[in-house]
Design an enzyme around this catalytic site. Structure first.
Site: not given
Ligand code: 2HA
Ligand code: ZN
Length: 270
Positions: A139, A141, A169, A210
């Site tokens: 994860h 940002h 691509e 987020h």
């Protein structure tokens, strides 16, 4: 026991976190990574009987009983992983149906795993159902993907198609497309469950306003996946306000499917 800092999985984890920081994807304590380790990875480096302490997880994931994860720490900065891996990373083994995590190494200042541990663990469960080879959940940002969630429709088909159209691509790298969650409170079991549900059908899940979640069989592949989507989002943000004179057509995408032996998500191409 050999020095765990010399294990190849550790070197890769440190290199990946550092690169992610250098890409600007992980400001301050932003972002988190979890890498599932096999017993053969850790045997030479860790005594499985030696538990430093036990940390409650706050959720149940019976599918992960006994599984071992190298994971980033809560409140820790990616920029510091390379300087103090033993403080910023930890290795935990889940037990009691995933409700307890035995710390086997790391979090040396008394810390614990990322606040997004529920989203990571639930995503591992979901991805393993679709792909038994999956080992990584990541994860971060990235600025352009984030920016896109302010100005683009959050419809998953539309969002995916726009990204696919931004680089040739893209459809090859993420033919399953990008799933999108609306803004939700982060760090909760609820966003974890919602992310896992989305992970059943795609390896990329955008958290609106987020960041993004990616999953894959190793750190390189997962990094590359996010890198490719972020590049596409960057191009979108460069051109979104300009008249579009050319694009990659659906017909051309079908040629890419044939050439690379991939299948774009059902119903996403005309
Ligand atoms: O704290 O990125 O989503 C790290 C995060 C939370
Ligand atoms: Zn985040």
């Amino acid at each position: 026991m050999k020095n765990i800092l010399e294990a190849s999985f550790m070197a890769e984890m440190i290199r990946t976190a550092t690169l992610m920081y250098n890409h600007g994807w992980d400001e301050r304590n932003g972002g988190n990574i979890s890498l599932m380790l096999d017993e053969k990875d850790t045997a030479e480096y860790l005594d499985p009987e030696k538990v430093i302490r036990t940390i409650p997880t706050g959720f149940k994931a019976p599918e992960l009983e006994g599984k071992v994860f190298l994971v980033t720490g809560t409140g820790k900065y990616f920029k510091n992983v390379q300087i103090a891996p033993e403080v910023n990373l930890g290795i935990v083994r889940l037990r009691d149906q995933g409700q307890q995590a035995d710390l086997l190494w790391g979090f040396a200042d008394g810390g614990k795993f990322t606040s997004e541990f529920p989203a990571h663990m639930m995503s591992h469960v979901a991805r393993l159902k679709t792909d038994p080879e999956n080992r990584v959940v990541m994860h971060c940002h990235p600025a352009n993907l984030l920016a896109m969630t302010y100005v683009h429709s959050l419809d998953e088909r539309e969002f995916t198609r726009t990204l696919w159209q931004m680089c040739t691509e893209c459809v090859v790298v993420f033919p399953d497309g990008v799933n999108v969650l609306p803004w939700m409170l982060c760090g909760t079991n609820e966003i974890g469950e919602a992310t896992a549900e989305k992970m059943l059908t795609a390896r990329l899940v955008v958290w609106s306003q987020h960041g993004i979640y990616g999953a894959g069989k190793d750190l390189d592949e997962t990094f590359g996946l996010i890198e490719t989507a972020e590049k596409a989002a960057e191009i979108y943000m460069k051109i979104a306000h300009l008249p579009r004179l050319n694009t990659i057509t659906d017909e051309q995408m079908h040629l890419l499917e044939k050439r690379f032996g991939i299948q774009a998500r059902e119903g996403y191409l005309d």
